[in-house]
Design an enzyme around this catalytic site. Structure first.
Site, PDB file in Angstrom:
ATOM      1  N   GLU A   1       1.548   4.725  -2.647  1.00  0.00           N
ATOM      2  CA  GLU A   1       1.189   5.309  -4.043  1.00  0.00           C
ATOM      3  C   GLU A   1       2.465   5.619  -4.463  1.00  0.00           C
ATOM      4  OE1 GLU A   1      -0.192   6.027  -0.995  1.00  0.00           O
ATOM      5  OE2 GLU A   1      -2.389   5.192  -1.505  1.00  0.00           O
TER       6      GLU A   1
ATOM      7  N   PRO B   1       0.279  11.029  -2.127  1.00  0.00           N
ATOM      8  CA  PRO B   1       1.583  10.655  -1.788  1.00  0.00           C
ATOM      9  C   PRO B   1       2.533  10.272  -3.035  1.00  0.00           C
ATOM     10  CG  PRO B   1      -0.123   9.562  -0.568  1.00  0.00           C
ATOM     11  CD  PRO B   1      -0.819  10.404  -1.625  1.00  0.00           C
TER      12      PRO B   1
ATOM     13  N   HIS C   1     -12.765  10.842  -0.983  1.00  0.00           N
ATOM     14  CA  HIS C   1     -12.843   9.903  -2.056  1.00  0.00           C
ATOM     15  C   HIS C   1     -13.633  10.592  -3.395  1.00  0.00           C
ATOM     16  CE1 HIS C   1     -11.999   6.875   1.045  1.00  0.00           C
ATOM     17  NE2 HIS C   1     -12.195   5.919   0.254  1.00  0.00           N
TER      18      HIS C   1
ATOM     19  N   GLN D   1      -6.356   3.820  -5.994  1.00  0.00           N
ATOM     20  CA  GLN D   1      -7.741   3.419  -5.839  1.00  0.00           C
ATOM     21  C   GLN D   1      -8.649   4.445  -5.863  1.00  0.00           C
ATOM     22  OE1 GLN D   1      -8.239   1.183  -1.853  1.00  0.00           O
ATOM     23  NE2 GLN D   1      -7.697  -0.561  -3.314  1.00  0.00           N
ATOM     24  N   PHE D   2      -8.469   5.479  -5.477  1.00  0.00           N
ATOM     25  CA  PHE D   2      -9.285   6.582  -5.625  1.00  0.00           C
ATOM     26  C   PHE D   2      -8.361   7.999  -6.135  1.00  0.00           C
ATOM     27  CE2 PHE D   2     -11.977   4.175  -3.045  1.00  0.00           C
ATOM     28  CZ  PHE D   2     -13.105   4.518  -3.353  1.00  0.00           C
TER      29      PHE D   2
ATOM     30  N   LEU E   1       0.864  -1.337  -0.067  1.00  0.00           N
ATOM     31  CA  LEU E   1      -0.062   0.018   0.134  1.00  0.00           C
ATOM     32  C   LEU E   1       0.699   1.243   0.075  1.00  0.00           C
ATOM     33  CD1 LEU E   1      -2.808   0.473   2.696  1.00  0.00           C
ATOM     34  CD2 LEU E   1      -2.287   2.203   0.828  1.00  0.00           C
TER      35      LEU E   1
END
Lengths: 332, 369
Positions: free
Chosen positions: A66, A95, A135, A88-89, A64
């Site tokens: 970015e 980051p 999100h 993911q979003f 996990l």
């Protein structure tokens, strides 16, 4: 030609998946990586079935991270692979922002063309699905502002597949933002197999002579609905879906504007520093003599994207879009 | 020797066995404190069940369930002193409650109301952090500020998951804490899964706790489904943060080994990526029956009292739901008023234009439902 192919009735997210599948089958240098893209098939199911089909060497669940996902993709792409990292979003791209801005966008120019990055960074973006904090943002302006990147936002399933294929094949890095409000909102016939839609070309979704309305992503559908409502009052909108935000199709913008002499821009991103300002400037610089009214902007507000109890007020909807277009039409 | 000085790769620290038998030294706590911990764990579990149900009924948005993680949340929160600070991720509803954030606020937040983020003045707690690991440097900064101001009576506990340990912010936050020797407790809820990606895919380190070694301070692995062990290690870490022995470093990283029984959030379907068998195996470690068995064996709890506790927590949660659901829908001015200390002119204009439209067209023109 697309019309001769077998077609399937797909949602936008299914068309993204079909685009990934088609390109992975066509070119084994194409790989998909990110958080949850493998066994889980992506949090929105955009990569569903790819792991089973292509295996974990090409559909890779990463730690996990970015910056790690985007930065390693930069390295892979420099070595000639075509990585398609998924964040993911879009609200979690930050980051990895340093990798996007400092490296992804600049590798070609810094190496005087020796290295280029044929990578396509995908992320669901935009609001309207009652998602938690962070999100729902639409920050396409960040990426458009950065030279060296191409920025694509599809608004239909057909376009999503064709633009994604073109992005993956493009020699330069592409930020591919997928409007999640319309991921599953409707279906459309999408050809099976390969086809591409050229990056940098806008698409006229509706013809009209009274006012040119420029938009993209989830707002394209709302704008078309607003245009139909306005038509009942005799206002005919020319609706132009920009599809690629960088490079912008200046020719299409000017052509539509000159035809109408009035314009509105609809986007869900905050107003200040948003692309509506850029589009307005293009019109002022190149077509001032045609201008009959100020360009109106129908946009999100200059506030942090609110939690979902307030998002209906934040996002432009048909009522706001109609009101903004009327303003452009009714001036003076 | 402090339990914190164990090798982070040793067996994890445990006080209550999986069947509720004490196998280590039980912390010296008042009986009523132990019952309070039990009550809070039950309350967190019941709240969680109700919250998931509200989401399923469309009465709440996406929600991140906590079941399985009660011992870590409640045990660690109980180990804090009144002036300590809590910097949560987005799943610490139980711990936040112990620290003074009413359940009603947690509900409001996940119901999409900004008001859910406004903690009472006296609750030393940061707002929910949704991006992964981004709150960790804040915790270091907050603790650093306290140290720079010459305070030595506050510890700062920061919660994050196993996935967060892969992010740059985790490393930067812990590195600063080591360098500046800040009064931090980094509490990793290792619940085995970052959505669909297992812990083994986050790191090839044997434990997460040993990562602390790289930053020059202690890391300890604790059974995160044993509330007493969690309490004990957190308590020691809090005390060390404020008052280290000669040569000791203030920060500690605790890896609490536990399991998320439910989905990552209500938008997720764990059956795609994990076996029911695995869930069942972890259910045997459920922290609530574990503490209940222990307290009953010590004569601290009996069935009547347990029933009374159950009734009172159900009432408490029902009241919080009533309060949250009877809170009026927020109005658009709330979007504008807290974006800046003073509303800039251009934003004031945007607001006025929008208000005028609302007046002309009516609210129903804007609300989807």
């Amino acid at each position: 030609m697309a019309s001769e192919r077998e077609t399937q009735n797909l949602t936008l997210v299914q068309a993204v998946r079909d685009g990934l599948y088609t390109e992975m089958q066509r070119d084994e240098e194409v790989i998909v990586l990110g958080q949850d893209v493998g066994k889980n098939g992506g949090v929105f199911r955009a990569t569903e079935g790819l792991w089973e089909e292509f295996g974990e060497q090409r559909v890779i669940d990463t730690p996990l991270a970015e910056s790690g996902i985007i930065g390693t993709s930069v390295g892979m792409a420099a070595m000639g692979m075509r990585p398609v990292p998924e964040i993911q979003f879009s609200g979690f791209m930050y980051p990895g922002f340093d990798q996007i801005i400092s490296h992804m966008a600049r590798m070609r120019t810094r190496t005087r063309g020796r290295y280029t990055l044929p990578m396509t960074l995908r992320a669901p973006y935009g609001g309207g699905i009652r998602a938690p904090e962070s999100h729902s943002e639409s920050k396409e302006a960040f990426y458009v502002h950065e030279a060296g990147l191409k920025v694509v936002v599809p608004s239909t399933p057909y376009d999503a597949k064709g633009l994604l294929s073109a992005s993956i094949r493009d020699p330069d890095p592409v930020v591919f933002l997928e409007p999640k409000l319309i991921y599953r909102a409707f279906r459309e016939q999408v050809p099976e197999g390969e086809y591409t839609i050229e990056l940098g070309e806008a698409k006229t979704r509706r013809e009209g002579e009274d006012v040119a309305v420029f938009t993209w992503g989830a707002m394209a559908r709302r704008t078309l609905e607003a245009a139909e409502n306005l038509a009942e009052d005799g206002i005919e909108c020319e609706v132009v879906d920009l599809r690629t935000l960088s490079p912008l199709d200046e020719g299409a913008i000017l052509e539509a504007f000159k035809k109408c002499g009035r314009a509105a821009v609809v986007h869900e991103a905050p107003r200040t520093g948003g692309l509506a300002g850029e589009i307005t400037s293009i019109i002022q610089e190149e077509a001032l003599a045609y201008q009959e009214a100020p360009v109106t902007r129908i946009t999100g507000f200059d506030v942090p994207y609110p939690l979902y109890a307030l998002e209906d007020y934040y996002l432009p909807n048909e009522a706001r879009i109609e009101a903004g277009i009327r303003e452009a039409v009714e001036f003076p | 020797m402090s339990v914190l000085e164990r090798d982070p790769r040793d067996d994890m620290y445990r006080i209550l066995d999986e069947d509720g038998t004490a196998v280590g030294e039980v912390p010296d706590l008042e009986e009523e404190t132990l019952v309070g911990m039990y009550r809070h764990m039950k309350l967190a579990r019941h709240f969680d069940k109700r919250a998931v149900s509200l989401q399923r009924q469309g009465r709440m948005g996406t929600y991140p369930p906590l079941s399985g993680q009660e011992a870590s949340q409640i045990g660690s929160a109980y180990a804090l002193d009144e002036d300590d600070w809590m910097i949560p991720s987005y799943r610490e509803h139980g711990g936040a409650l112990v620290r003074g954030l009413p359940l009603e606020k947690t509900l409001l937040y996940w119901m999409g109301h900004e008001a859910g983020n406004s903690a009472p003045e006296e609750a030393n707690i940061f707002p929910v952090a949704v991006p992964i690991a981004s709150q960790i440097p804040h915790a270091t900064g907050a603790a650093w500020a306290s140290k720079l101001r010459g305070e030595d009576d506050k510890a700062f506990i920061c919660y994050f998951g196993d996935g967060a340990t892969s992010e740059g912010d985790f490393h930067e936050g812990l590195n600063f804490a080591g360098v500046f020797d800040t009064p931090n407790v980094f509490f990793c809820n290792n619940n085995q899964w970052a959505i669909s990606v297992p812990r083994e895919r986050q790191t090839k380190s044997e434990t997460l706790a040993q990562k602390a070694t790289a930053y020059g301070f202690e890391g300890i692995q604790v059974d995160g489904m044993d509330p007493l062990a969690v309490y004990e290690v957190t308590r020691e870490a809090v005390e060390k943060a404020k008052d280290p022995d000669e040569g000791q470093r203030r920060p500690t990283m605790i890896e609490a080994v536990q399991y998320r029984f439910g989905a990552h959030t209500t938008a997720d379907d764990p059956s795609v990526y994990r076996d029911e068998e695995e869930v069942e195996r972890w259910r045997q470690k459920d922290p609530i029956p574990r503490l209940e068995t222990y307290l009953k064996s010590e004569g601290i709890l009996d069935d009547d009292r347990i029933e009374g506790i159950q009734e009172s927590i159900e009432a408490q949660v029902a009241d919080a739901i009533d309060a949250a659901e009877s809170t009026a829908r927020p109005t658009p001015d709330e979007m504008f008023e807290s974006a800046y200390a003073e509303l800039p002119d251009r934003l004031q204009k945007q607001y006025e234009q929008f208000e005028q439209l609302r007046e002309e067209l009516g609210d129903e023109a804007f609300l989807e439902e």
